[in-house]
Scaffold this motif. Sequence first.
Motif, PDB file in Angstrom:
ATOM      1  N   CYS A  71     -11.771   3.372  -1.010  1.00 36.31           N
ATOM      2  CA  CYS A  71     -10.532   2.765  -0.479  1.00 36.31           C
ATOM      3  C   CYS A  71     -11.110   1.472   0.296  1.00 36.31           C
ATOM      4  O   CYS A  71     -11.762   1.624   1.278  1.00 36.31           O
ATOM      5  CB  CYS A  71      -9.929   3.826   0.496  1.00 36.31           C
ATOM      6  SG  CYS A  71      -8.163   3.168   0.909  1.00 36.31           S
ATOM      7  N   ALA A 110      -4.983   1.778  -2.252  1.00 39.79           N
ATOM      8  CA  ALA A 110      -3.870   2.758  -2.025  1.00 39.79           C
ATOM      9  C   ALA A 110      -4.759   4.173  -1.815  1.00 39.79           C
ATOM     10  O   ALA A 110      -5.470   4.398  -2.622  1.00 39.79           O
ATOM     11  CB  ALA A 110      -3.078   2.863  -3.300  1.00 39.79           C
ATOM     12  N   ASP A 111      -4.647   4.699  -0.860  1.00 37.87           N
ATOM     13  CA  ASP A 111      -5.764   5.649  -0.398  1.00 37.87           C
ATOM     14  C   ASP A 111      -5.306   7.010  -1.193  1.00 37.87           C
ATOM     15  O   ASP A 111      -6.114   7.815  -1.337  1.00 37.87           O
ATOM     16  CB  ASP A 111      -5.813   5.958   1.093  1.00 37.87           C
ATOM     17  CG  ASP A 111      -4.530   6.086   1.762  1.00 37.87           C
ATOM     18  OD1 ASP A 111      -3.897   5.115   1.815  1.00 37.87           O
ATOM     19  OD2 ASP A 111      -4.008   7.177   2.136  1.00 37.87           O
ATOM     20  N   VAL A 112      -4.159   7.377  -1.395  1.00 35.57           N
ATOM     21  CA  VAL A 112      -3.545   8.366  -2.219  1.00 35.57           C
ATOM     22  C   VAL A 112      -4.191   8.365  -3.530  1.00 35.57           C
ATOM     23  O   VAL A 112      -4.619   9.148  -4.290  1.00 35.57           O
ATOM     24  CB  VAL A 112      -2.118   8.416  -2.287  1.00 35.57           C
ATOM     25  CG1 VAL A 112      -1.462   9.368  -3.415  1.00 35.57           C
ATOM     26  CG2 VAL A 112      -1.380   8.843  -0.932  1.00 35.57           C
ATOM     27  N   LYS A 118       0.793  -1.282  -0.040  1.00 35.15           N
ATOM     28  CA  LYS A 118      -0.056  -0.026  -0.007  1.00 35.15           C
ATOM     29  C   LYS A 118       0.872   1.101  -0.093  1.00 35.15           C
ATOM     30  O   LYS A 118       0.609   1.997  -0.748  1.00 35.15           O
ATOM     31  CB  LYS A 118      -1.041   0.001   1.170  1.00 35.15           C
ATOM     32  CG  LYS A 118      -1.777   1.313   1.439  1.00 35.15           C
ATOM     33  CD  LYS A 118      -2.677   1.007   2.391  1.00 35.15           C
ATOM     34  CE  LYS A 118      -3.741   2.315   2.658  1.00 35.15           C
ATOM     35  NZ  LYS A 118      -4.571   2.212   3.709  1.00 35.15           N
ATOM     36  N   ARG A 138       1.401   9.118  -5.935  1.00 34.50           N
ATOM     37  CA  ARG A 138       1.604  10.462  -5.761  1.00 34.50           C
ATOM     38  C   ARG A 138       2.755  11.195  -6.527  1.00 34.50           C
ATOM     39  O   ARG A 138       2.418  12.345  -7.073  1.00 34.50           O
ATOM     40  CB  ARG A 138       2.365  10.424  -4.325  1.00 34.50           C
ATOM     41  CG  ARG A 138       2.581  12.142  -3.678  1.00 34.50           C
ATOM     42  CD  ARG A 138       3.285  11.791  -2.290  1.00 34.50           C
ATOM     43  NE  ARG A 138       4.470  11.540  -2.504  1.00 34.50           N
ATOM     44  CZ  ARG A 138       5.610  12.429  -2.945  1.00 34.50           C
ATOM     45  NH1 ARG A 138       5.368  13.500  -3.332  1.00 34.50           N
ATOM     46  NH2 ARG A 138       6.830  11.942  -2.809  1.00 34.50           N
ATOM     47  N   ASN A 158       0.903   4.050  -3.041  1.00 34.52           N
ATOM     48  CA  ASN A 158       0.788   5.557  -2.580  1.00 34.52           C
ATOM     49  C   ASN A 158       1.806   6.299  -3.076  1.00 34.52           C
ATOM     50  O   ASN A 158       1.534   7.434  -3.763  1.00 34.52           O
ATOM     51  CB  ASN A 158       0.636   5.755  -1.013  1.00 34.52           C
ATOM     52  CG  ASN A 158      -0.992   5.310  -0.880  1.00 34.52           C
ATOM     53  OD1 ASN A 158      -1.926   5.288  -1.422  1.00 34.52           O
ATOM     54  ND2 ASN A 158      -1.048   5.068   0.377  1.00 34.52           N
TER      55      ASN A 158
END
Length: 272
Positions: free
Chosen positions: A121, A99-101, A19, A27, A23
């Motif tokens: 997510c 992957a929260d981003v 994860k 990014r 991210n």
Amino acid sequence: MNELMNHTADMGQAEMFSKAWYNEYFRRAAESPTHSRFCEAVYGRDLCQHGMMDVDEMNFLTTLLKPGEKVLEVGCSNGHITEYLHEKTACDILGLDYADVAIAQAQGRTRDKAATLNFRCVDLIQDELPSGGYDVILAIDSIYFMGDYNKTLAKLNARLRPGGRMIIAAFQAKEESDPDTILLPGHTRMDEALQSLSFRYVQHDFTTNIRNHWLKNYEYSRKLQSEFAAEGNAFLCEARMAENGWFKDHAERETLVRFMYVIEHNVDLMQG
């Protein structure tokens, strides 16, 4: 997949596909002009990709979806491909990724489309999948990360409405311990799992595409290496190089195949 994970660890990418790693990847990729050039050259269109589906395969996928269908996509990354599918098919799509981003990028970019395009997510191993009786569940290069194929297929099947279908794209490589037949239609590990669960399905062959993809992936990661470094994104290039040598070797030896499986909902599996 275990052989690939060992290879990336040897290349100094031991946390690859975690994860935190994804991210960081998205990014950087979202702001990288060189990554855009890389995707355009390798995939045929820049959609901030980090998978194996080229533009030909993606456009074929759009022909399998019908306007208004309720679609769940597992492993959507930052949603550019999801958004493309939504635009081309007029489906109602929910994209999931851990992957929260990446999910935050997708949500921010598509806020004005939230009536029929959403992102959430979700850890595809730890969390329950959203319920809702989906017409289609997509898993494009994501099923490798969800654990045992049989358990994953049953889990996805349980979220389909009667008459629904799964569409799964997956590669198969042949290692020394594998039989030659593992590369043949009907004989991959995905085929074995589907057959053991009595799924009815058809498969579409994208082997030529994936072999060409990895040759280009290898070529352009090295061609653009200095540009990635100049913008402070050597990480992105190193990530690509950590995996594409392994795939290039299989592509050149013709020990790599790829299929898109269109799988009918199995009512008997639900009842069992």
